[in-house]
Each structure stands twice: as C-alpha cells, then as structure tokens.
Design an enzyme around this catalytic site. Structure first.
Site, PDB file in Angstrom:
ATOM      1  N   ASP A 332       0.848  -1.177   0.000  1.00  0.00           N
ATOM      2  CA  ASP A 332       0.000   0.000   0.000  1.00  0.00           C
ATOM      3  C   ASP A 332       0.893   1.239   0.000  1.00  0.00           C
ATOM      4  OD1 ASP A 332      -2.105   1.725   0.089  1.00  0.00           O
ATOM      5  OD2 ASP A 332      -2.973   0.984   1.949  1.00  0.00           O
ATOM      6  N   GLU A 533      -9.406   8.072   4.760  1.00  0.00           N
ATOM      7  CA  GLU A 533      -8.263   7.567   5.527  1.00  0.00           C
ATOM      8  C   GLU A 533      -8.046   8.352   6.836  1.00  0.00           C
ATOM      9  OE1 GLU A 533      -5.008   5.951   3.157  1.00  0.00           O
ATOM     10  OE2 GLU A 533      -6.089   6.477   1.358  1.00  0.00           O
TER      11      GLU A 533
HETATM   12  C1  BGC Z   1      -4.990   3.237   0.600  1.00  0.00           C
HETATM   13  C2  BGC Z   1      -5.397   2.073  -0.252  1.00  0.00           C
HETATM   14  C3  BGC Z   1      -5.434   2.467  -1.689  1.00  0.00           C
HETATM   15  C4  BGC Z   1      -4.120   3.067  -2.087  1.00  0.00           C
HETATM   16  C5  BGC Z   1      -4.072   3.520  -3.526  1.00  0.00           C
HETATM   17  C6  BGC Z   1      -3.767   3.932   0.083  1.00  0.00           C
HETATM   18  O1  BGC Z   1      -3.504   5.092   0.786  1.00  0.00           O
HETATM   19  O2  BGC Z   1      -4.764   2.790   1.914  1.00  0.00           O
HETATM   20  O3  BGC Z   1      -6.644   1.586   0.171  1.00  0.00           O
HETATM   21  O4  BGC Z   1      -5.760   1.365  -2.478  1.00  0.00           O
HETATM   22  O5  BGC Z   1      -3.848   4.189  -1.286  1.00  0.00           O
HETATM   23  O6  BGC Z   1      -4.785   4.666  -3.731  1.00  0.00           O
HETATM   24  C1  BGC Z   2      -3.606   9.409  -3.126  1.00  0.00           C
HETATM   25  C2  BGC Z   2      -4.444   8.346  -2.518  1.00  0.00           C
HETATM   26  C3  BGC Z   2      -3.657   7.730  -1.450  1.00  0.00           C
HETATM   27  C4  BGC Z   2      -3.147   8.775  -0.474  1.00  0.00           C
HETATM   28  C5  BGC Z   2      -2.267   8.127   0.540  1.00  0.00           C
HETATM   29  C6  BGC Z   2      -3.223  10.426  -2.092  1.00  0.00           C
HETATM   30  O1  BGC Z   2      -2.461  11.421  -2.638  1.00  0.00           O
HETATM   31  O2  BGC Z   2      -4.263   9.992  -4.162  1.00  0.00           O
HETATM   32  O3  BGC Z   2      -4.792   7.360  -3.446  1.00  0.00           O
HETATM   33  O4  BGC Z   2      -4.433   6.801  -0.823  1.00  0.00           O
HETATM   34  O5  BGC Z   2      -2.485   9.811  -1.093  1.00  0.00           O
HETATM   35  O6  BGC Z   2      -1.569   9.027   1.323  1.00  0.00           O
END
Ligand code: BGC
Ligand code: BGC
Length: 853
Positions: A332, A533
């Site tokens: 991830d 998140e």
């Molecule tokens: C998230 C994932 C996601 C990934 C890609 C991460 O921050 O925890 O669920 O698939 O980003 O966007």
């Molecule tokens: C991305 C997300 C990711 C996140 C994690 C964002 O900039 O677009 O997909 O999950 O950062 O920190």
C-alpha cells in the site's frame, strides 16, 4: 494572557512527583520498551488451508516458467515496481517496463479531474504499448493498471457511484453486492483498466477510525459473505467467465487487521491475539481468497508493533504458505517505507517478508528499483524470492488473459462509454440506496410521508451530491466537488421534489430552514463532511462537537411546531442523542453515492397512500449510547449500545426511542495522557527541521539543515531525548507535526497541559516561541524566552503549559497539525524528551491561562 506561577522552578522537581505518571518515571519507559520487545509465539494451526476455487493450471504454469527463464534481473524487478501516474511518463514505462502502475484517489489522466473516458483509454493504451515495446528494456510483458474503484469507478466523472460499504453492510444482500461488483468491473473495463483495489474487508472494531465507512460491518459475518460475492462479481466465477472480457482483477485489502487498531488509529497497531486476528479480521480473506481473488494488499497497520508490510509471518507463512494464496501481494502507498529500517526508496525487508509488488508513488520508484536490483546482486534478497514474486505476477497476468487480450483501446468493453453511468447500472445503485437506509426512530408513525403534504427540505446535505457520496469520490478526500461533477446523478432533494410532483403537496428547499409558507413537515438532511483515511480519524463519536449547528436547525424547526424527519449522512455511527431527541423520525442514510434521489423512494408513499418501499436496512454497526462508546460491538460482554447490531425499524414496527435520551457529554475522567514524544516521536507525529526555506523530515539520529541541527541523546535510556542547536544564522524551527489534522479537543476538555522535559544548554539570544499549528493558517505562539533564560543550565526539568494558553492564542484543537513547534531566529541549544498532553493538570501547570487566574 500567560500566567507564570512564581513557584515556577522550585516546583519543577515537585511537579514530577505530583504529576506522577509522566516523564520523570523511568520505570514507565522501561515497561514500554518491554512491550515493544515482546516476541509473539505464533500458531499457524489457527489458520485454515483454504480450498481455493481457482486451481493452478499446468499450461499457465509452464508458460510462466518459460517466460521467467528468459527475463533479466532488471526486467524482473520492474515487474515488482508499481509507480503512480502522477510520477511517471509513458517514456518511463517504455524504458523500464513496469509490471503495473496505479492512479491514486483523485489522480486523473493529464491531472484533469474532468478527463473523459476517452482520455483514460488513451493513457491506458499508451502505457500498454510502451510496456510491450521492447526497444529499450527488451521486454514485451504487458503492464496492468490498478485503480481504487471502491464504490463504483469513483475517480471517473459520470460513473455510477454506489453507497459506500457501510451502507451496503446495512443492506445485507450478497446477491446485490455481486451485481454491484459486476457493474463496477464493466465501468472500469470501459476505461481500459484491468485491476481494482477492492474489496476492503476490514472488520471495524472502533468507529473512530476514518475508514469505518469502507468496512461493511463491525462483525465478520457479513464481511465474509460479501467478500466472496464481490470477488465473484469483479472477477467472475472460477468455473464460468473467470477474468473474462467484462471482468477485472480484484484485491482483498488491507491484510491484516486494519479495522482493529488501537484507538481506531489509521495505520496504527493491532494488538489482537492471533486467534482474534483470524476470527475477526481474517474472515474476509477466507471468503475472498476462496472465491479466487488474485491479489491481496498489505496493510499499513502493525500487529503487535510489527508493520505488516515487513511481516514474513503474516505475508509468507500465513497467507501464502498456510492459506495457499498463489496470487500476488501488493503493498500500500509507500507502506514499505514505514517498516523499521526501511525508507520509501530502499526496503529489502518487504520483499524478503513476501511483498511481491511495491506500490511506490512519488519519485521514490527509481531509487527503489535501483536499490532492489543491487540488493539481489549483493545477496540481501535471494533470487528465488524475486522469481517467486515474478512468477505470481505473471501467473495472474496469464490467468487474466492479459497476454492474449487485445490492447486496452481494443478490448470488448473499451470505449463503450454508454456503459459509464448507464441507466441499468444506476438502477442497481438505486436499489442499494433503498436497501441501505436504516430507520432509527419513527414517532407516531410519521413516516412514510404522503406526497400531498407541504414539505420543507433543509440542511446542507439536501442538495449536495458530493456530501452524500463521502470520500473516495472523484477526489481522494471527496471534497471540492459540486453537483455538476455528477452528471446523471441526483441529490436527495431531487428525489423528494419528484415524489411531490405526483401529489398535491408542495416542496421548498432551504438549507438554513427558513421558509415562505409554513410547511407541514421538514426533512432535514445533514451529517459529516467527506473525508478519507487518516483525515477521518476522530477521538470520539460526538456529532458536531463544539458546534451544534444542525441541532440548532432541528430545534428551530421544532420550536415552530414543525415535525422533523432527519436524514443523517455519515461514514460511521455517531453519538447523536440530542439530534435524535429533536427529530420525530430519524434515518441513517450512510453515504448513498450518486443516486441520492432513491432515498425518497422509501420516505414517501404513492399518491394513493400505498407504501412504495418499506425500510429493510439493519444496522451492521452497533449504534453508540455515548460519545465515548467507540468500540461497542456485537457479542461484547457488556453490550449496551443505544441500538444494537441488526436494529432497523420497518413501517409496521413501533418506535422505541424516547425524546429524552441522555444529552450530557461525559468527558471521561480517565482519559489517558497523549504521548507525542516518548523515547521516539509517536505516531502519527513526525519531526521536521526547518531553516529559512529549507525543510527536512528527520530520518536519522543526527541531522541538520541550515541553522538547526538535531541529534539523539540519552536521558534515562538509550536515545530517549533529542538535542537541538540553533546557530542563529537564520530563522529556524523544529516541528512535531502530522500529515492530517488531529482532533485534540478531548484533551483540552479534560484540562490537559502540554508537558515535556527540557534541559537548556545554551540560553537563547533572541525570542523563542513554542507554537501549536492547526489546519489552515492557524498558529498559536507562546513566547517562552523568559522561561528558557531563567532555567538553570544543563539541568533537566519539567515544563507544563495549560492547553488553554494555546487556545487563547487561536489554536483550534479540532484540527491540530503540529502540537509542538519550537522556533527562533537566534542562538539556542537545548534537549527535550517526553512530550505529552497530560489530562487534569492544567491548573497545576507552570504556565497557566485559565480564566480564574
Ligand atoms: C490506501 C489504499 C489504496 C491506495 C491507492 C492507500 O492510501 O490505503 O486503500 O488502495 O492508497 O490509492
Ligand atoms: C492518493 C491516494 C492515497 C493517499 C495516501 C493520495 O495522494 O491519491 O490514493 O491513498 O495519497 O496518502
């Protein structure tokens, strides 16, 4: 106004005793260390040997082995690197031949939020062609594109957006879930994308977690059934159209225990026993892997202090060896960089633990690629491990027909843009909205409503498709969208208006509840603003803490004798006793997505009074009876929620909630100290040095930038303190900050003091500020120059500052970005340790700002 007690320094040593708990006690630190060091005894027997429906195919295995035998080390490692579209060009793809790439939440072709399906296909086609172009890297292995289609193809304008998982859990209908997944697969295929990062099978145990809405339930039962249904919907059945022309590769995520971290902390630590880890958090994998999910995403969280990305036990021994998973494990978002001893650019541990693909956004991909190659050459990573990873990746690509399918622009569904947001797709989403609604209160059977009534529609969620869709909606956080960004979608108000058009009633829309003609009934649509998140982590479940504007609206309407129907938009159950008391009926609508109008399909009858759809949704999360009841879950020993798991009224049933639910906010007296720095900086905080325009995040035990330098030092145990020196050549600061705003209101409400140990080694030559920073431009600075000047040199002492001092200077504790920032233009040298927010100690604090002073 800051108040310095004159007992300031004399009290220092005393305060260590009276505040007991804190920094002064070395026993506590030793105990903490012991926890970290504790080795878990593992028991593989707990885990099942799954009977996975997708079996190894001899022909495919032979093709994989043959291809692998022709590959160079560079080509192999390239298969294991997954960069992000914002950080690579098509030419990088041609040069390196990455095995896969992704677009993160809110990342679009050409950085254009309004990119059309044709733009998506164009990028997919260009990346694919570059990957099979062997002119530079000698490789013709097609790349694959992964995306977060987590409630429909949610990065694409006009796509069908389904309710977020929390609402689908309330629907408890696996067949519906399979249909949703099948539709999602089609809309994704239209844009030339091969792979989705779904389903999330987190079992959410603490509703403070910002990702609560990505989970179907607090209980493993629904999660297990759904995991298998959604994997079948996305990938097709093992025995039928497995990964056929209308199907995409699925990802069961986040492995393992993401929904069970302490405090509901995103990316935090899960301390479940191994049996619980399986019984509760492992169930989605039983369902999803048995159905043949081809990828698993490693989780950011730790289990007993060990980051999952680096856990050989979980990734290799449990998942691959014992459970028999033969697809690949993707990391991830730079999660490997969080492993002790790793950085985003360098992490042999993750590969050795069993990670097959590094998700490596940012420009870290290049050094990571180079370092990984070097580590194989040096023997730090065994060639067999690389071969195993690449075998898994190629196996999935063969199974998915990636080598045989035409290029993305020429696939069966590619470019069939009429499928994006197609009417038949929206109808399934509409069904999901209806089935996800849970009726919590219905006094005097006020619902269903008749279309002959005069209705006022109020609240800022009423005509707001962005708000009703939550995070992971076009943008990552789901913020910054307006109704025009959802062509073909509808708001909750749109549906109500349509319902009234068949009767003799009338409708007025007014966000603030003002009206021209007094209505019979008000429908008020309100709730949480979108988040994703860690941005969604809270420290308790009170709705609109400190700013009850929606409650005021409900009360205003009630006071005018208007009956109130509340429709609550939220990503989690919340403590809303006051809002419930002020409502005659109350509907939990969760995050319905693009088809808001369908809410009214349940609220209203036909013109002849017949019910159109009764409520069928049942809580898949227990509803809390207090703001602090954040971990109330089905089958708890002392289970006392406001409304239990499985609750949900139908129109026939009698209301059970009174209008006199307890509204008093009990701030827990026993709230524990929040440790910000304790031996090391605590999650989610990080230390940054800034000097003039330069900034550098502290990653090593000695570091300097411009006018400021830092090194670790030993106060009681090894490296439990830090020494910083400001050389006075320019303005510089040390910040302890988080990537996301943190909600620290509970600490202020519990009369906490910011408490830390400090040892001045060189008195300041100029003003020194200690500040707290919050989201936006908010900054609360206290001048602590005199305190430092008067401090005895080279002696440790404890300082404590009443949190309200920062509040007086403008700190918004709901959104703290940095709880501790020390800055000066001048010269200064000091050491610090043990920074925390200590409840019930504001009054005795050395710096006190409470009003009675
Ligand atoms: C998230 C994932 C996601 C990934 C890609 C991460 O921050 O925890 O669920 O698939 O980003 O966007
Ligand atoms: C991305 C997300 C990711 C996140 C994690 C964002 O900039 O677009 O997909 O999950 O950062 O920190």
């Amino acid at each position: 106004m800051i108040f310095l007690h004159n007992r300031l320094y004399k009290a220092l040593s005393l305060s260590c005793l009276s505040l007991g708990l804190l920094a002064c006690s070395d026993t506590m630190q030793t105990a903490d260390k012991a926890v970290e060091a504790k080795e878990l005894t593992h028991n593989l027997e707990i885990w099942p040997q799954l009977s996975i429906e997708v079996k190894k195919d001899k022909e495919i295995e032979a093709k994989v082995a043959k291809l692998l035998s022709t590959m160079t080390l560079e080509q192999k490692v390239a298969q294991m690197i997954q960069p992000e579209i914002r950080d690579i060009t098509v030419e990088d793809m041609r040069t390196y031949g990455f095995g896969s790439y992704l677009n993160g939440g809110g990342a679009f072709p050409d950085n254009n939020k309004h990119a059309t399906p044709a733009d998506w296909i164009k990028l997919a086609e260009a990346m694919y062609q570059a990957s099979v172009d062997d002119s530079i890297d000698g490789s013709v292995i097609p790349t694959i594109w992964g995306t977060d289609a987590v409630h429909g193809h949610n990065n694409v304008i006009g796509a069908t957006l389904f309710p977020h998982n929390i609402g689908l859990g309330a629907a408890n209908n696996p067949q519906l879930i399979e249909n949703i997944a099948a539709i999602t697969a089609k809309e994704v295929m239209v844009t030339g994308i091969d792979w989705v990062f779904a389903p999330t099978v987190a079992v959410v145990r603490d509703d403070r977690w910002g990702r609560t809405y990505e989970g179907y339930s607090e209980d493993p039962e629904i999660v297990r059934d759904y995991a298998s249904a959604i994997v079948k919907g996305l990938q097709g059945s093992a025995d039928a159209d497995f990964l056929g022309d209308e199907r995409v590769i699925s990802t069961v995520k986040h492995f393992l225990g993401d929904g069970g971290t302490e405090g509901g902390d995103d990316q935090g630590n899960n301390i479940a026993s191994e049996q619980e880890l399986f019984d509760i958090h492992g169930q989605g994998y039983v369902g999803g892997l048995t159905a043949g999910a081809q990828s698993v995403m490693a989780s950011f969280n730790s289990w007993h202090g060990v980051k999952n990305h680096g856990s050989k036990y979980l990734l290799n021994d449990v998942l691959k060896t014992r459970m028999g998973f033969d697809g690949f494990v993707v990391g991830d978002w730079n999660g490997h960089g969080q492993i002790k001893g790793c950085t985003n650019e360098n992490c042999a541990q993750a590969v050795n633990a069993g990670l097959d693909i590094f998700m490596v956004p940012t420009d870290a991909w290049k050094p990571l690629y180079e370092n990984t190659i070097a580590q194989v050459k040096s023997g730090e990573i065994a060639m067999e491990r690389i071969d195993d990873a690449v075998t898994r990746i190629l196996r999935v690509k063969y199974r998915a027909g990636i080598f045989d399918k035409p290029s993305p622009a020429n696939r069966v569904l590619s470019g069939k843009t009429e499928l994006i947001g197609a009417q038949s797709h929206r109808e399934v989403a509409q069904q999901a909205v209806r089935e996800s609604l849970v009726l919590l209160k219905n006094k005097d059977h006020i619902l269903p409503l008749s279309p002959h009534q005069n209705i006022l529609v109020a609240g800022d969620g009423a005509d707001n498709i962005g708000k009703q869709s939550g995070g992971w909606t076009i943008t990552w956080q789901g913020t910054g969208n307006n109704n025009d960004d959802f062509p073909g979608g509808s708001s909750i108000f749109d549906g109500i208006k349509e319902k009234l058009s068949v009767g003799e009633g009338s409708v007025q829309l007014s966000v603030d509840g003002s009206y021209q003609q007094k209505p019979d009934i008000a429908i008020v649509v309100f709730g949480e603003e979108p988040y994703a998140e860690g941005n969604g982590d809270t420290d308790n479940l009170e709705y609109q803490r400190g700013n009850k504007k929606d409650l005021a609206l409900l009360k205003r309407l009630k006071a005018q004798g208007i009956k109130v129907v509340s429709v609550f938009i939220s990503g989690r159950p919340m403590w809303i006793n006051a809002e419930l008391n002020a409502s005659d009926a109350f509907v939990a609508a969760w995050l319905p997505g693009s088809e808001g109008a369908s809410v009214s399909d349940v609220l209203f009858t036909k013109a002849n009074g017949e019910v159109i759809n009764d409520f069928t949704g049942k809580l898949s999360f227990s509803w809390p009876a207090s703001a602090q009841q954040t971990t109330v879950n089905r089958f708890d020993d002392d289970y006392q929620p406001l409304l239990p798991y499985g609750f949900g009224l139908t129109y026939q049933q009698e209301n059970i909630l009174s209008d006199e639910l307890n509204e008093s906010t009990e701030v827990s007296e026993t709230i524990a100290a929040l440790k910000i720095f304790d031996l090391a900086v605590k999650k989610p905080w990080k230390v940054t040095l800034n000097s003039g325009e330069q900034s550098s995040s502290v990653t090593s035990n000695t570091q300097s930038v411009g006018a400021i330098s830092l090194r670790t030092m030993d106060k009681i145990v090894q490296e439990d303190a830090r020494t910083i020196k400001f050389d006075g050549s320019e303005f510089a600061k040390l910040s302890i900050s988080s990537n996301f705003p943190e909600d620290l209101r509970a600490y202020q409400e519990a009369n906490s003091a910011l408490t830390f140990n400090i040892r001045v080694e060189k008195t300041p030559s100029e003003q020194v500020n200690l500040s707290m920073l919050c989201e936006g431009d908010c900054q609360a600075a206290l001048d602590i120059t005199s305190i430092l000047k008067e401090a005895p040199l080279n002696e440790w002492q404890q300082l404590s500052i009443d949190m309200s001092c920062f509040k007086n200077e403008g700190a918004d504790f709901a959104k703290i970005m940095a709880p501790f920032e020390l800055s000066t233009q001048g010269e200064l040298s000091l050491s610090f340790a043990d920074i925390s927010l200590l409840p019930n100690s504001a009054e005795q604090a050395l710096v006190n700002c409470s009003s009675n002073n």
